[in-house]
Design a protein around this motif. Structure first.
Motif, short mmCIF file in Angstrom:
data_model
loop_
_atom_site.label_atom_id
_atom_site.label_comp_id
_atom_site.label_asym_id
_atom_site.label_seq_id
_atom_site.Cartn_x
_atom_site.Cartn_y
_atom_site.Cartn_z
N CYS A 29 24.48 20.42 15.06
CA CYS A 29 25.56 21.24 15.62
C CYS A 29 25.07 22.02 16.85
O CYS A 29 25.80 22.08 17.84
CB CYS A 29 26.13 22.15 14.55
SG CYS A 29 27.69 22.93 15.05
N PRO A 30 23.86 22.60 16.85
CA PRO A 30 23.41 23.30 18.06
C PRO A 30 23.35 22.39 19.30
O PRO A 30 23.72 22.82 20.39
CB PRO A 30 22.02 23.82 17.68
CG PRO A 30 22.09 23.99 16.20
CD PRO A 30 22.94 22.83 15.73
N ILE A 60 26.96 21.82 20.47
CA ILE A 60 27.50 23.02 21.12
C ILE A 60 26.89 23.20 22.50
O ILE A 60 27.61 23.53 23.46
CB ILE A 60 27.29 24.25 20.22
CG1 ILE A 60 28.25 24.17 19.03
CG2 ILE A 60 27.50 25.55 21.01
CD1 ILE A 60 28.06 25.23 18.00
N GLU A 87 29.94 25.26 10.61
CA GLU A 87 29.80 24.55 11.89
C GLU A 87 31.15 24.43 12.59
O GLU A 87 31.23 24.53 13.82
CB GLU A 87 29.20 23.16 11.67
CG GLU A 87 27.74 23.17 11.27
CD GLU A 87 27.52 23.42 9.77
OE1 GLU A 87 26.37 23.61 9.38
OE2 GLU A 87 28.51 23.44 9.01
N GLU A 123 31.72 27.59 14.40
CA GLU A 123 30.90 27.65 15.61
C GLU A 123 31.51 26.81 16.73
O GLU A 123 31.54 27.24 17.89
CB GLU A 123 29.48 27.16 15.32
CG GLU A 123 28.65 28.08 14.48
CD GLU A 123 27.26 27.52 14.25
OE1 GLU A 123 26.58 27.20 15.24
OE2 GLU A 123 26.87 27.37 13.08
N CYS A 149 33.03 28.01 20.36
CA CYS A 149 32.59 27.37 21.61
C CYS A 149 33.80 26.97 22.45
O CYS A 149 33.80 27.13 23.67
CB CYS A 149 31.74 26.14 21.28
SG CYS A 149 31.38 25.07 22.67
#
Length: 132
Positions: free
Chosen positions: A72-73, A76, A108, A111, A115
């Motif tokens: 996920c990071p 993003i 997620e 998040e 974003c």
């Protein structure tokens, strides 16, 4: 052709990256039932003040459908690079669809929604079974 849809894995990261490098003007990219690694997401991340990127600088629509293998990071970071202050002459990301991808849960999803806030249209559909 301005759209590229890749179905299932066909040779790993290097083959996917070579395929994407051959079509730099694509505006829509969709991966379906593939292992989508962070390596591919890093290659799609728009970098620098003049828009240097190895792949698809004109990308406006991005979809991951039934994919896995990415973090996920990394996703993003890729999405953040294509919203807001993009270099002149490069379009912003307009739509993102993420459906039933492995490893994404409610945290997620939140998040990803943060974003996308005030930047692009986002649709995230989570898997419904806990063992997926």
């Amino acid at each position: 052709l301005r759209h590229l849809i890749l179905l299932t894995n066909f040779g790993g990261d290097s083959a996917i990256l070579r395929c994407l490098a051959c079509c730099p003007r694509r505006e829509l990219l969709a991966f379906h039932m593939m292992t989508m690694t962070d390596t591919i997401l890093r290659a799609l991340t728009l970098t620098g003040t003049t828009g240097e990127t190895t792949l698809l600088p004109h990308l406006q629509i991005f979809a991951l459908l039934l994919c896995g293998g990415f973090s996920c990071p990394a996703l993003i970071k890729c999405l953040n690079s294509r919203k807001g202050d993009v270099p002149p002459g490069f379009p912003r990301l307009e739509q993102v669809r993420i459906d039933h991808c492995a490893g994404l849960g409610p945290g997620e999803k939140a998040e990803l929604e943060a974003c996308a806030a005030r930047s692009f249209n986002l649709h995230v559909e989570l898997r419904t079974r806990l063992d997926d």
